[in-house]
Motif scaffolding. Structure first.
Motif, PDB file in Angstrom:
ATOM      1  N   SER A 200       0.855  -1.190   0.000  1.00 38.02           N
ATOM      2  CA  SER A 200       0.000   0.000   0.000  1.00 38.02           C
ATOM      3  C   SER A 200       0.889   1.237   0.000  1.00 38.02           C
ATOM      4  O   SER A 200       2.126   1.149   0.107  1.00 38.02           O
TER       5      SER A 200
ATOM      6  N   ASP B  99      -4.344  13.896   5.857  1.00 37.19           N
ATOM      7  CA  ASP B  99      -3.833  12.599   6.284  1.00 37.19           C
ATOM      8  C   ASP B  99      -4.932  11.554   6.482  1.00 37.19           C
ATOM      9  O   ASP B  99      -4.746  10.381   6.162  1.00 37.19           O
ATOM     10  N   ALA B 100      -6.076  11.962   7.047  1.00 30.34           N
ATOM     11  CA  ALA B 100      -7.148  11.000   7.274  1.00 30.34           C
ATOM     12  C   ALA B 100      -7.661  10.456   5.940  1.00 30.34           C
ATOM     13  O   ALA B 100      -7.887   9.245   5.791  1.00 30.34           O
TER      14      ALA B 100
ATOM     15  N   ARG C   8      -5.326   2.497   1.617  1.00 31.27           N
ATOM     16  CA  ARG C   8      -5.717   1.129   1.920  1.00 31.27           C
ATOM     17  C   ARG C   8      -6.785   0.590   0.976  1.00 31.27           C
ATOM     18  O   ARG C   8      -7.105  -0.597   1.022  1.00 31.27           O
TER      19      ARG C   8
ATOM     20  N   ALA D 114      -5.106   8.069   4.561  1.00 30.69           N
ATOM     21  CA  ALA D 114      -5.105   6.752   5.197  1.00 30.69           C
ATOM     22  C   ALA D 114      -6.156   5.846   4.557  1.00 30.69           C
ATOM     23  O   ALA D 114      -5.919   4.654   4.335  1.00 30.69           O
ATOM     24  N   GLU D 115      -7.329   6.407   4.254  1.00 31.56           N
ATOM     25  CA  GLU D 115      -8.377   5.622   3.594  1.00 31.56           C
ATOM     26  C   GLU D 115      -7.976   5.287   2.156  1.00 31.56           C
ATOM     27  O   GLU D 115      -8.111   4.145   1.706  1.00 31.56           O
TER      28      GLU D 115
ATOM     29  N   GLN E 227       1.137   3.345   2.381  1.00 32.45           N
ATOM     30  CA  GLN E 227       1.807   3.409   3.677  1.00 32.45           C
ATOM     31  C   GLN E 227       2.955   2.408   3.754  1.00 32.45           C
ATOM     32  O   GLN E 227       4.026   2.720   4.304  1.00 32.45           O
TER      33      GLN E 227
END
Length: 421
Positions: free
Chosen positions: A290, A395-396, A403, A399-400, A292
């Motif tokens: 991913s 950032d939120a 992924r 993050a979604e 991240q």
């Protein structure tokens, strides 16, 4: 610059440059946004597979610059409202601002002008029941199918990132965010090959030849000699790389102000996944590839960072944008709306059209069934049932988006009396 026709066979054979004005993530610049043609008819005939111009990744024909796309486009099949799972449960009033933005462009098309005029009459914030009634009465759903007639496909996510930077180069901020280079030539092909209307040829002049533009590796190797303006200097090369993948973002400057930048152009080379390369090298498991996971690997292997980034020859150039509360500009030329805008392959889905998306939230089985608008494209977004879901800013949202790799289905909503060709 004037290109002699006798040069074209040589140009086409040499250049892996035929691509819609594209970034990795946001594949088209606003001037290239086109709504695919549709025909108005009453009654609506059964749809046939759409004849489309190919969008090749590499060009190696003997006589004409036409090649098959890497992924075959899909088609639209007539459906009923009862086929759309969750259609009556969606809070679709949240999609109304995105629909109004689509109408800024679609109203110029005769087939869409009527429904956009009716939307104007409902104002800026109609209640949920009125929004659903508007679409029920004025539209007909068409299920998106892949070329093999399957009805499911991949749904990924993207977002508008925030990175740190400076207007001046220093020891902390050493990674350039480039504007469009002065030596890059962009050629519109429609004048010679009408079937290639959405495509551009990018390159540079070497002697009397148009040759491929510099790859990412070659751009980096030139350093300060690279002939392009620098809009700002980033403090993190991997964050800058993913900003290029997303196609737009904001740069936080040392004084706390922001520079907003968006896609301006691209070097014409196809996007290649660095996550896939890490998996092939045995450096990451597929489940860890991913955004991240790639960032973690890059920060624990700084000596191999340049090797990693150079696996993707594509390079994106930016332009400054007004810093406001709107979303980034998508391929349609309008600001995107968080969780209500998607990127699609416009060979199948008309740009600007409403789409009902049936998928799940990242890494869960929780349904995500939303009315969204097809307002963007991407060079990695190819095929029939294929969408990239815009999560928003920060950032939120990142993050979604990082992924999200879900299975999903799609229905395009077309005004009644309008059928896909």
């Amino acid at each position: 610059m004037f290109l002699r026709l006798s040069v074209w066979p040589r140009v086409v054979g040499l250049c892996v440059l035929l691509s819609a004005c594209a970034t990795e993530r946001v594949a088209d610049c606003p001037p290239c946004a086109q709504v695919p043609p549709v025909t108005q008819s009453t009654p609506v005939p059964a749809p046939a597979p759409a004849p489309v111009a190919p969008k090749p990744q590499a060009v190696t024909p003997p006589s004409a610059p036409v090649a098959s796309p890497a992924v075959a486009p899909g088609r639209l099949v007539a459906a009923r409202w009862t086929d759309l799972p969750g259609w009556n449960a969606d809070a679709m009033e949240a999609a109304w601002p995105a629909w109004q933005r689509s109408c800024r462009v679609l109203r110029k098309e005769a087939a869409w002008a009527g429904v956009c005029a009716q939307a104007d009459a409902l104002g800026d914030a109609p209640p949920r029941a009125m929004v659903r009634q508007f679409f029920d009465r004025n539209f007909r759903p068409w299920q998106v199918r892949n070329a093999d007639s399957s009805a499911n496909g991949l749904v990924t996510g993207y977002y508008e990132p925030l990175i740190r930077g400076s207007l001046d180069r220093n020891a902390q901020h050493a990674w350039p965010i480039h504007g469009v280079p002065q030596d890059m030539v962009s050629v519109e092909l429609a004048g010679i090959y009408p079937e290639l209307k959405p495509l551009r040829l990018r390159g540079r002049v070497e002697g009397n030849r148009l040759v491929p533009y510099w790859t990412r590796r070659e751009v980096s190797a030139q350093g300060e000699a690279f002939p392009a303006p620098v809009l700002a200097w980033a403090d993190d090369p991997i964050a800058l790389f993913f900003l290029q993948v997303q196609g737009s973002g904001r740069v936080e400057l040392p004084d706390g102000s922001y520079l907003r930048i968006g896609y301006a152009d691209q070097n014409g080379h196809p996007y290649k996944s660095i996550g896939k390369w890490l998996v092939e090298q045995g450096e990451l498991k597929l489940s860890d590839a991913s955004m991240q996971g790639i960032q973690r690997w890059a920060r624990t292997h700084p000596a191999r960072l340049r090797e990693l980034l150079d696996q993707n020859p594509s390079y994106v150039f930016f332009r400054p944008l007004p810093d406001n509360n709107d979303g980034p500009i998508g391929a349609l030329g309008v600001p995107l709306v968080a969780e209500r805008s998607i990127a699609v392959d416009r060979q199948t889905v008309p740009l600007g059209a409403p789409v009902f998306l049936d998928t799940t939230r990242p890494n869960t089985n929780q349904p995500l069934r939303h009315l969204v608008m097809a307002q963007d494209t991407g060079s990695a977004i190819r095929g029939g049932v294929r969408a990239d879901f815009f999560w928003g800013f920060g950032d939120a949202a990142g993050a979604e988006a990082g992924r999200m790799k879900q299975n999903g289905a799609m229905w395009v909503l077309l005004p009644k009396g309008l059928a896909p060709r």
